[in-house]
Design an enzyme around this catalytic site. Structure first.
Site, PDB file in Angstrom:
ATOM      1  N   GLY A  72       0.833  -1.201   0.000  1.00 35.22           N
ATOM      2  CA  GLY A  72       0.000   0.000   0.000  1.00 35.22           C
ATOM      3  C   GLY A  72       0.864   1.245   0.000  1.00 35.22           C
ATOM      4  N   SER A 146       6.261  -4.763  -2.107  1.00 34.17           N
ATOM      5  CA  SER A 146       5.926  -3.400  -2.501  1.00 34.17           C
ATOM      6  C   SER A 146       6.232  -2.452  -1.331  1.00 34.17           C
ATOM      7  CB  SER A 146       4.458  -3.345  -2.939  1.00 34.17           C
ATOM      8  OG  SER A 146       4.136  -2.151  -3.589  1.00 34.17           O
ATOM      9  N   TRP A 147       5.243  -1.704  -0.829  1.00 35.23           N
ATOM     10  CA  TRP A 147       5.484  -0.895   0.367  1.00 35.23           C
ATOM     11  C   TRP A 147       5.961  -1.781   1.522  1.00 35.23           C
ATOM     12  CZ3 TRP A 147       6.652   2.879   3.414  1.00 35.23           C
ATOM     13  CH2 TRP A 147       6.277   2.836   4.772  1.00 35.23           C
ATOM     14  N   ASP A 309       7.304  -5.493 -13.988  1.00 31.97           N
ATOM     15  CA  ASP A 309       6.681  -4.722 -12.907  1.00 31.97           C
ATOM     16  C   ASP A 309       6.662  -3.254 -13.303  1.00 31.97           C
ATOM     17  OD1 ASP A 309       5.960  -3.408 -10.550  1.00 31.97           O
ATOM     18  OD2 ASP A 309       7.064  -4.806  -9.276  1.00 31.97           O
ATOM     19  N   HIS A 342       3.609  -6.802 -10.915  1.00 33.42           N
ATOM     20  CA  HIS A 342       3.906  -6.342  -9.564  1.00 33.42           C
ATOM     21  C   HIS A 342       3.222  -7.157  -8.469  1.00 33.42           C
ATOM     22  CE1 HIS A 342       4.910  -3.551  -6.374  1.00 33.42           C
ATOM     23  NE2 HIS A 342       3.627  -3.405  -6.066  1.00 33.42           N
TER      24      HIS A 342
END
Length: 370
Positions: A72, A146-147, A309, A342
């Site tokens: 996120g 990701s985050w 990605d 991703h």
């Protein structure tokens, strides 16, 4: 989660063609998720500042402690993420970060309260508060995508003696170039021009000063996401999240986008927290995560990154790989997966991540036996 309103897809670009119907019939890889896994402990941990974090524990109660950090920011967890770990080997901890998922308050219910002390240093301390609450000496494995990869690195660099290994998917180092590429200067136009144009079009269609707002699209989204008008907040969130989801997978399933956009408790935290962190450079000093790799050079690090990605570019994974090696890290396993985008639902990334957690389980057990 159940859908509570109709999904607003008016600013979401249509997916590319999929004549082989790989959305429904994905390519089969050697490894897939472990079977569905129930939790044997769950609760809310009060971490102060008005936040209570939802967490659950599954797998082997006496196993190698592992924690999953969601993306996120604001993306939240689901029971599915327990399945990246061998339940016979790992004690699996998952939790919703501040303002998201089942944590209280959710940004959908109380936007103002959800943003109180919602920043990276606090999230890092939350992870350690959860470790202490569960009487875990140290994390054998921290997995973040990701985050979540950003947060995993920040945590490991703050508490380098309390982590033994990392699995990082879709690496994001929070460099200004990464933020601008994704949300500021149209870097994604090169891969999906319609998605970028729709992302901009929502702001243009709702702007009374496009000349100013065009130069600060994140700021423009933030103004709408924090509007006093609920319809404006939800429309902005749908345009923002719809943009990111439309570039996150090689084969896009419109049903997944509609589920997110039609579920405010998922949609609002995802949009609000992501823009909040992007506007504030991730609450990290510029270059911090690469500059501090020497603090984690003793760890075992596996990197799994989709070659295709478009959200977090492969260059971030490569930079981290090179920096770790130059810092003297003896265990860096960097795998770029052909054809994968991703999302951690990409079959090739699932395969790579499962192989990584299995390999590290073997390494960690070997270490603990000596």
């Amino acid at each position: 989660f159940t859908m509570t309103s109709a999904a607003d897809t008016s600013y979401v670009s249509p997916p590319a063609s999929d004549a082989a119907n790989q959305v429904a019939n994905p390519v089969q890889y050697p490894r897939d998720l472990y079977p569905e896994l129930p939790c044997h402990e769950e609760g809310h941990l009060d971490v102060g500042d008005g936040h209570q974090l939802y967490y659950d524990v599954s797998g082997n109660p006496d196993g190698i402690p592992a924690i999953f950090l969601h993306g996120g920011p604001g993306g939240g967890i689901s029971p599915r993420v327990r399945r990246f770990f061998d339940p016979k080997v790992y004690k699996v901890v998952i939790f919703d970060q501040r303002g998201s998922g089942k944590s209280i308050p959710n940004a959908c219910d109380d936007l103002k309260a959800s943003l109180v002390e919602n920043n990276t240093p606090k999230l890092v301390s939350d992870i350690d508060a959860l470790r202490k609450h569960l009487n875990i000496d140290k994390w054998g494995l921290v997995l973040g995508g990701s985050w979540g990869s950003t947060l995993a690195l920040a945590y490991a660099q703050e508490y380098p003696t309390l982590v033994e290994s990392l699995v990082l998917r879709g690496v994001f180092l929070f460099g200004p170039d990464e933020v601008d590429y994704l949300f500021g200067n149209g870097g994604t136009y090169g891969q999906n021009p319609q998605a970028w144009e729709d992302y901009c079009r929502y702001i243009k269609d709702t702007s009374d000063d496009w000349e100013r707002e065009e130069k600060n699209l994140l700021g423009a989204y933030w103004n709408r996401l924090t509007s006093s008008d609920k319809a404006t907040r939800e429309a902005a969130a749908a345009a923002f999240v719809g943009y990111e989801l439309s570039i996150s997978k090689t084969y896009i399933d419109p049903a997944v986008i509609e589920e997110y956009l039609g579920t405010p408790s998922m949609l609002i935290p995802f949009a609000v927290m992501e823009v909040h962190y992007m506007l504030n450079a991730g609450f990290l000093r510029r270059g911090q995560l690469l500059d501090n790799v020497c603090k984690i050079s003793h760890l075992k690090v596996a990197i799994c990154h989709g070659r295709a990605d478009y959200v977090c570019q492969p260059q971030a994974a490569w930079r981290l790989n090179q920096a770790l090696r130059k810092a003297g890290c003896q265990y860096v396993d960097c795998e770029f997966v052909s054809g994968a985008g991703h999302s951690d639902t990409e079959p090739g990334l699932v395969d790579a991540m499962i192989r990584a957690t299995d390999k590290l389980a073997h390494e960690l057990k070997k270490k603990h036996m000596t």
